[in-house]
Design a protein around this motif. Structure first.
Motif, short mmCIF file in Angstrom:
data_model
loop_
_atom_site.label_atom_id
_atom_site.label_comp_id
_atom_site.label_asym_id
_atom_site.label_seq_id
_atom_site.Cartn_x
_atom_site.Cartn_y
_atom_site.Cartn_z
N GLU A 135 -9.33 -27.97 21.46
CA GLU A 135 -9.72 -28.20 23.17
C GLU A 135 -10.30 -29.43 23.55
OE1 GLU A 135 -13.43 -26.47 21.58
OE2 GLU A 135 -11.51 -26.27 21.03
N HIS A 149 -4.64 -37.26 27.87
CA HIS A 149 -4.36 -35.68 28.19
C HIS A 149 -3.01 -35.46 27.17
CE1 HIS A 149 -6.22 -36.71 32.02
NE2 HIS A 149 -7.12 -36.42 31.21
N VAL A 202 -3.33 -32.15 24.96
CA VAL A 202 -3.46 -30.78 25.56
C VAL A 202 -2.39 -30.60 26.32
CG1 VAL A 202 -4.97 -29.87 27.39
CG2 VAL A 202 -6.06 -31.38 25.87
N ASN A 203 -1.67 -31.47 26.99
CA ASN A 203 -0.39 -31.00 27.63
C ASN A 203 0.72 -30.54 26.65
OD1 ASN A 203 -1.70 -31.79 30.06
ND2 ASN A 203 -0.60 -33.85 30.44
N ILE A 208 0.14 -28.92 23.91
CA ILE A 208 -0.02 -27.64 23.45
C ILE A 208 0.29 -26.65 24.52
CG2 ILE A 208 -1.76 -26.39 22.61
CD1 ILE A 208 -2.77 -29.05 21.10
N GLU A 209 -0.19 -26.97 25.92
CA GLU A 209 0.00 -26.40 26.99
C GLU A 209 1.14 -26.09 27.68
OE1 GLU A 209 -3.66 -27.07 29.29
OE2 GLU A 209 -5.01 -26.02 27.86
N GLY A 210 1.83 -26.92 27.23
CA GLY A 210 3.28 -27.08 27.96
C GLY A 210 4.09 -25.97 27.54
N PRO A 211 5.17 -26.01 28.28
CA PRO A 211 6.25 -24.77 28.21
C PRO A 211 7.12 -24.71 26.93
CG PRO A 211 7.14 -26.25 29.72
CD PRO A 211 5.87 -26.90 29.35
N GLU A 217 8.30 -25.20 22.81
CA GLU A 217 7.99 -24.58 21.42
C GLU A 217 7.42 -26.11 20.78
OE1 GLU A 217 9.72 -23.04 17.26
OE2 GLU A 217 10.57 -22.22 19.20
#
Ligand code: HEC
Ligand code: HEC
Ligand code: HEC
Ligand code: HEC
Ligand code: HEC
Length: 301
Positions: free
Chosen positions: A37, A71, A74-75, A77-80, A82
């Motif tokens: 995180e 970023h 983070v982006n 990991i949080e992106g749409p 796989e």
């Protein structure tokens, strides 16, 4: 005879365990890796970069911290999409260094990655180049900013700034580098890191890497009324958008969406669209790509 084999087998097994113990295959080492995180740089992990200790108050660090590169993990990991370990080669620093070839037992993957596109993606104190760059400025950005991320099958198409700027990879059109390639020795850096005052924290340019159109009117460039970008850009944009609309209509109507002609026409369209929506980094090339697509009209019907 049997006992001999048994003995031999056993000692082989014991030997292997001993070798593993000696080599320090200590899997508990992995647990030092911080949760992701705080992906910019985590103070409690030995794998964080630590550049902020000495450089933390400088404009370069402050600019970087508030902009896109910090970023990137983070982006991702949080992106749409796989996520695969290979994505880290561009979305995180330390991919090579912390791979288990170099640090046995420390598997570098999406669970253990802690750095975004951090300072060490571009700098190293071991470098002898100006600004301690790991690669010459002109080769630095194109390494990551390319359409083909080598992640075929992951369903993601990256933006096309490098291909457009260098004028290559399109279908049916000869190589056509942007006129800026020759005029700008540092290429992407020239526009994206231009900065007025090196001592202050910039809102664009510098380590924000954000270009804006004010760089166009630098003295000696597009600084007179008749070649001002303020009048020319909207004209370019309107012209290209009209062609894009024509190509899109043609692609939508094509009955066979697997033919080579269709794929070529679509590649060129995607390249132009993937570059700020209208081929900003190389207007002549964008026009040539779309013209070629339009020339395939009869082949698509
Ligand atoms: C122990 C303190 C220290 C740490 C940690 C450190 N640096 Fe430095 N760095 C320095 C000093 C001192 C200089 C030379 C003085 C200067 O030019 O600012 C320098 C110079 C540089 C420069 C050249 C600056 C220029 O003006 O050309 C870069 C780039 C740089 N460091 C990047 C990094 C990166 C990337 C890291 C982390 C991987 C890092 N440094 C970690 C102390 C440190
Ligand atoms: C190690 C790979 C890597 C390198 C090298 C790299 N970039 Fe990036 N860049 C990225 C990634 C990944 C992102 C997407 C970050 C995100 O998630 O928003 C990005 C984002 C950007 C953005 C969008 C910034 C924003 O705030 O949204 C710009 C502009 C940019 N990079 C320019 C450059 C330039 C110019 C260079 C060369 C000096 C460069 N990059 C070098 C990986 C890289
Ligand atoms: C995407 C690549 C990239 C990243 C990430 C990056 N830098 Fe740089 N940095 C450059 C380039 C390129 C230059 C040289 C700019 C030029 O020649 O105009 C530079 C120049 C510098 C300089 C010299 C003075 C200046 O401000 O231009 C310092 C200091 C520096 N970087 C520190 C850092 C630190 C600290 C970090 C991490 C927070 C960092 N850089 C991250 C590409 C990068
Ligand atoms: C060759 C380098 C490279 C590789 C490998 C790569 N990327 Fe990227 N990625 C980038 C760059 C550069 C950007 C920023 C500009 C762009 O969109 O092309 C980016 C942007 C993105 C974004 C948009 C970030 C945002 O702003 O929200 C996502 C999501 C993404 N990548 C996912 C992935 C996934 C998933 C993988 C692995 C399957 C991957 N990328 C592999 C270079 C790469
Ligand atoms: C002639 C100046 C110039 C050069 C050279 C240049 N760019 Fe740009 N770039 C711009 C401008 C202007 C924008 C649009 C910024 C805006 O929309 O405000 C832009 C937009 C971008 C964006 C999208 C930023 C975002 O916020 O989504 C990326 C990524 C990018 N450029 C990467 C690159 C890369 C990589 C190179 C080198 C291959 C490069 N640029 C070379 C001027 C330049």
């Amino acid at each position: 005879m049997k006992q001999v084999f048994l003995f031999f087998g056993l000692s082989l097994l014991m030997g292997t365990i001993a070798v593993f113990a000696l080599c320090g295959y200590d899997t508990t080492a992995i647990s030092h890796a911080a949760p992701v995180e705080a992906a910019t740089s985590h103070p409690t992990t030995p794998f964080a970069e630590g550049c902020s200790k000495c450089h933390g108050t400088e404009p370069a660090y402050q600019e970087w911290k508030q902009a896109g590169h910090s970023h990137a993990l983070v982006n991702l990991i949080e992106g749409p999409y796989e996520v695969q370990t290979s994505c880290l080669s561009c979305h995180s620093s330390g991919y090579e260094v912390f791979s288990d070839r170099v640090y046995p037992g420390h598997t570098y993957n999406i669970e253990t990655a802690v750095n975004a596109v951090a300072c060490s993606s571009c700098h190293s104190h071991n470098s002898r180049s100006e600004s301690l760059l790991v690669k010459p400025a002109k080769k630095l950005c194109v390494n990551c900013h390319k359409m083909d991320c080598g992640c075929a099958g992951a369903g993601i198409v990256h933006q096309s700034q490098s291909e457009m700027f260098l004028g290559r990879e399109g279908a049916g059109v000869k190589r056509m580098p942007s006129p800026h390639v020759r005029a700008m020795k540092k290429r992407c850096v020239h526009c994206h890191m231009a900065k007025e005052d090196p001592e202050t924290v910039a809102q664009h340019g510098g380590h924000t890497f954000k270009a804006d159109f004010s760089v166009c009117s630098t003295a000696g460039c597009h600084d007179s009324a008749d070649n001002s970008m303020e009048t020319k850009l909207p004209q370019y944009r309107a012209e290209i958008e009209a062609k894009m609309q024509a190509v899109k209509t043609m692609l939508d109507a094509a009955p066979n969406k697997t033919s080579q002609a269709y794929l070529d026409a679509k590649l060129n369209y995607d390249m132009v669209k993937g570059d700020s929506g209208y081929g900003l980094h190389n207007i002549p090339y964008a026009n040539a790509l779309l013209d070629y697509s339009l020339s395939l009209k009869s082949a698509l019907e």
